[in-house]
Design a protein around this motif. Sequence first.
Motif, short mmCIF file in Angstrom:
data_model
loop_
_atom_site.label_atom_id
_atom_site.label_comp_id
_atom_site.label_asym_id
_atom_site.label_seq_id
_atom_site.Cartn_x
_atom_site.Cartn_y
_atom_site.Cartn_z
N VAL A 1 0.87 -1.17 0.00
CA VAL A 1 0.00 0.00 0.00
C VAL A 1 0.91 1.21 0.00
CG1 VAL A 1 -1.70 1.33 1.28
CG2 VAL A 1 -1.86 -1.15 1.24
N ARG A 2 0.73 2.05 -1.00
CA ARG A 2 1.47 3.30 -1.08
C ARG A 2 0.47 4.40 -1.40
NH1 ARG A 2 6.80 1.48 -4.38
NH2 ARG A 2 7.73 0.35 -2.67
N GLY A 3 0.36 5.35 -0.48
CA GLY A 3 -0.59 6.43 -0.70
C GLY A 3 -1.99 5.88 -0.80
N PHE A 4 -2.63 6.08 -1.93
CA PHE A 4 -4.02 5.66 -2.11
C PHE A 4 -4.17 4.52 -3.10
CE2 PHE A 4 -4.34 10.27 -1.02
CZ PHE A 4 -4.78 10.06 0.27
N HIS A 5 -3.12 3.68 -3.22
CA HIS A 5 -3.17 2.53 -4.14
C HIS A 5 -2.69 1.26 -3.45
CE1 HIS A 5 -3.49 5.55 -7.32
NE2 HIS A 5 -4.06 4.59 -8.01
N LEU A 6 -3.36 0.17 -3.78
CA LEU A 6 -2.92 -1.17 -3.41
C LEU A 6 -2.20 -1.73 -4.63
CD1 LEU A 6 -2.97 -3.76 -1.61
CD2 LEU A 6 -5.05 -4.37 -2.87
N ARG A 7 -0.97 -2.18 -4.43
CA ARG A 7 -0.21 -2.80 -5.52
C ARG A 7 0.04 -4.25 -5.16
NH1 ARG A 7 4.01 -0.47 -9.39
NH2 ARG A 7 5.24 -2.26 -10.02
N CYS A 8 -0.34 -5.14 -6.06
CA CYS A 8 -0.12 -6.58 -5.89
C CYS A 8 0.88 -7.01 -6.95
CB CYS A 8 -1.42 -7.35 -6.07
SG CYS A 8 -2.70 -6.87 -4.92
N GLU A 9 1.91 -7.74 -6.52
CA GLU A 9 2.95 -8.21 -7.43
C GLU A 9 3.11 -9.72 -7.30
OE1 GLU A 9 6.43 -6.26 -5.97
OE2 GLU A 9 5.92 -4.35 -6.92
N VAL A 10 3.36 -10.37 -8.42
CA VAL A 10 3.72 -11.78 -8.40
C VAL A 10 5.04 -11.89 -9.14
CG1 VAL A 10 3.09 -14.11 -9.13
CG2 VAL A 10 1.32 -12.54 -8.30
N GLU A 11 6.08 -12.24 -8.38
CA GLU A 11 7.43 -12.36 -8.95
C GLU A 11 7.69 -13.80 -9.34
OE1 GLU A 11 10.70 -10.33 -6.81
OE2 GLU A 11 9.13 -9.87 -5.34
N ASP A 12 8.39 -13.97 -10.46
CA ASP A 12 8.83 -15.30 -10.87
C ASP A 12 10.21 -15.20 -11.49
OD1 ASP A 12 8.59 -14.90 -13.79
OD2 ASP A 12 6.44 -14.87 -13.40
#
Length: 170
Positions: free
Chosen positions: A92-103
């Motif tokens: 969560v940064r500021g007003f956004h949720l960021r979802c990441e999937v690393e491979d």
Amino acid sequence: MSWLARHLTLWSRTLGPLRPLSAPALCARYRHESWNVARELASVGRARRVVTARLGDWGMTDLADTAELLVSELVTNALRHTRGPVRLNLRVRGFHLRCEVEDADSAGPARRIADAEAEGGRGIELVDMLAEHWGSTDTGTGKAMWFELPIPGPGHTDALAAHPPARPAL
């Protein structure tokens, strides 16, 4: 938005009351959680449950359904089309949720047009329709597929209009 309106908005947020510690995490400026994903298809369901639980802990249940669906798509793609370790990150940064999937695969997603009777091939289209922003970022060990969802809340629209997020190139 005029110079005066921007500054009034900035000062109204600056001079507003401080958020008490008991307030929901929705107001948080930065949060980060990360999990390793086992290379088995049952991990997709675990990833959905972890995301839903964490968003509930953070007071963001409004985003849970969309985040759960999109994380499911990205984790499934990583497990089906790559080899090596997979990692799920929520930020969560500021007003956004960021979802990441690393491979561990450096190749980005391949968009394709699925015919009406195909059972798959629509995952990236779903991400494109439901996420505000999405993309692929090179990492030292492969790539991270990510999407961002706006965190709903009062006053967030003004903040986003005053400081629109940059959309990185794919």
